[in-house]
Scaffold this motif. Structure first.
Motif, mmCIF file in Angstrom:
data_model
loop_
_atom_site.group_PDB
_atom_site.id
_atom_site.type_symbol
_atom_site.label_atom_id
_atom_site.label_comp_id
_atom_site.label_asym_id
_atom_site.label_seq_id
_atom_site.Cartn_x
_atom_site.Cartn_y
_atom_site.Cartn_z
ATOM 1 N N ASP A 135 0.822 -1.208 0.000
ATOM 2 C CA ASP A 135 0.000 0.000 0.000
ATOM 3 C C ASP A 135 0.859 1.262 0.000
ATOM 4 O OD1 ASP A 135 -2.367 -1.380 -0.099
ATOM 5 O OD2 ASP A 135 -2.698 -1.342 2.073
ATOM 6 N N THR A 136 1.931 1.231 0.754
ATOM 7 C CA THR A 136 2.833 2.384 0.779
ATOM 8 C C THR A 136 3.525 2.565 -0.559
ATOM 9 O OG1 THR A 136 3.240 2.115 3.153
ATOM 10 C CG2 THR A 136 4.840 3.411 1.919
ATOM 11 N N VAL A 138 2.551 1.602 -3.650
ATOM 12 C CA VAL A 138 1.694 2.056 -4.750
ATOM 13 C C VAL A 138 1.301 3.521 -4.573
ATOM 14 C CG1 VAL A 138 0.782 -0.221 -5.301
ATOM 15 C CG2 VAL A 138 -0.420 1.213 -3.643
ATOM 16 N N ALA A 139 1.373 4.010 -3.348
ATOM 17 C CA ALA A 139 1.048 5.419 -3.103
ATOM 18 C C ALA A 139 2.206 6.347 -3.435
ATOM 19 C CB ALA A 139 0.638 5.617 -1.645
ATOM 20 N N THR A 140 3.405 5.774 -3.557
ATOM 21 C CA THR A 140 4.587 6.616 -3.736
ATOM 22 C C THR A 140 5.395 6.317 -4.997
ATOM 23 O OG1 THR A 140 5.906 5.081 -2.390
ATOM 24 C CG2 THR A 140 4.832 6.918 -1.248
ATOM 25 N N ASP A 142 5.573 4.154 -9.125
ATOM 26 C CA ASP A 142 5.064 3.263 -10.157
ATOM 27 C C ASP A 142 5.747 1.909 -9.973
ATOM 28 O OD1 ASP A 142 3.522 5.250 -11.254
ATOM 29 O OD2 ASP A 142 5.022 5.839 -12.738
ATOM 30 N N ARG A 158 -8.412 1.198 -7.667
ATOM 31 C CA ARG A 158 -7.815 2.224 -6.814
ATOM 32 C C ARG A 158 -6.312 2.364 -7.058
ATOM 33 N NH1 ARG A 158 -5.205 1.775 -2.016
ATOM 34 N NH2 ARG A 158 -5.687 -0.447 -1.974
ATOM 35 N N THR A 159 -5.658 1.265 -7.430
ATOM 36 C CA THR A 159 -4.197 1.273 -7.535
ATOM 37 C C THR A 159 -3.685 1.045 -8.962
ATOM 38 O OG1 THR A 159 -4.138 -1.094 -7.001
ATOM 39 C CG2 THR A 159 -3.924 0.468 -5.162
ATOM 40 N N HIS A 161 -3.345 2.846 -11.435
ATOM 41 C CA HIS A 161 -2.488 3.905 -11.976
ATOM 42 C C HIS A 161 -1.001 3.604 -11.769
ATOM 43 C CE1 HIS A 161 -2.703 4.909 -7.675
ATOM 44 N NE2 HIS A 161 -1.526 5.493 -7.851
ATOM 45 N N ALA A 162 -0.689 2.800 -10.744
ATOM 46 C CA ALA A 162 0.711 2.539 -10.408
ATOM 47 C C ALA A 162 1.277 1.331 -11.140
ATOM 48 C CB ALA A 162 0.858 2.333 -8.899
#
Length: 256
Positions: A135-136, A138-140, A142, A158-159, A161-162
């Motif tokens: 989770d960390t 994919v938030a920061t 690619d 939700r994810t 895009h990464a």
């Protein structure tokens, strides 16, 4: 079986060509070892040690699923791995180096599995800061993944895009090294072999994700049940002697 297909040994597997590098006619047990599998050196070492511990004469059938054309379909090992493993099992007693789900599920129909002799899986690799939880990451960053492998299933709306999908591990690693992605989810045996040949000082971490951990077993047809029992007994002796852990390093012995 679906999960096994998604894994597909994380290598571009195609045809099954074979050669025997030991006298098969006098062997007590015949092992298939796929030279295209990044676990092949470990598989051979374990098989040789098991045979020695059990006082068995071993023969090795060298396969290469990186050769051209399985019945004209170069993607069989990713689309239908059971078909490829069954073809291998017809040439020997035990097909070494097959990953199955940690739960034991996913053995192709018509084949059976020995006890596991190693545990491996998918790792997160980076060139900079150490990998963190999914989770960390994919938030920061690619994240690159190989096509038709388990990590493809980790992304949702939700994810998504990464996620960056590549069609070979070579392309995936190249993208990571060039900075196209900030992290890559890679099959550990492939990465270990690649780093041994071409070190890149990558940082990697085992993933705490569904189906990220896999046990490595040998597959066999029912006709080879006696050889499989001998293999399992040999593995137990190796483990009791502390030898198995050394043979499968840097991978973990299953069950530890």
């Amino acid at each position: 079986m679906a999960a096994l297909a998604a894994l597909a040994l994380a290598s571009p597997a195609r045809a099954v060509g074979s050669t025997v590098d030991s006298p098969a006619s006098t062997a007590d047990i015949r092992f298939c070892v796929d030279e295209a599998n990044p676990l092949s050196s470990t598989d051979r070492a374990v098989a040789q040690a098991v045979a020695a511990r059990s006082g068995l004469r071993a023969a090795f059938v060298k396969l290469n699923t990186g050769d051209d054309g399985v019945d004209g379909d170069g993607d069989d090992a990713k689309i239908d791995p059971g078909k490829v493993f069954a073809k291998m099992a017809g040439q020997c007693d035990l097909v070494m180096g097959v990953p199955v789900e940690a739960s034991g599920a996913g053995v192709p129909q018509g084949l059976q599995a020995t006890r596991p002799y190693a545990r491996t899986g998918f790792v997160m690799a980076t060139t900079g800061a150490p990998p963190r939880d999914f989770d960390t990451m994919v938030a920061t960053a690619d994240i690159g993944v190989d096509f038709l492998t388990v990590p493809n299933s980790y992304f949702d709306t939700r994810t998504a895009h990464a996620e960056h999908v590549y069609y070979t591990n070579d392309d995936l690693l190249a993208a990571l090294l060039k900075g196209e992605v900030g992290a890559a989810m890679v099959w550990q045996p492939w990465l270990v072999r690649e780093e041994a040949a071409h070190p890149h000082a990558l940082r990697e971490a085992v993933m705490n994700m569904p189906d990220a951990a896999w046990n490595v077993v040998a597959l066999y047809m029912p006709r080879a049940a006696a050889q499989a029992r001998a293999f399992n007994q040999g593995l137990e002796r190796l483990e009791q002697a502390g030898q198995l852990k050394t043979l499968v390093a840097p991978y973990q012995v299953a069950g530890e």
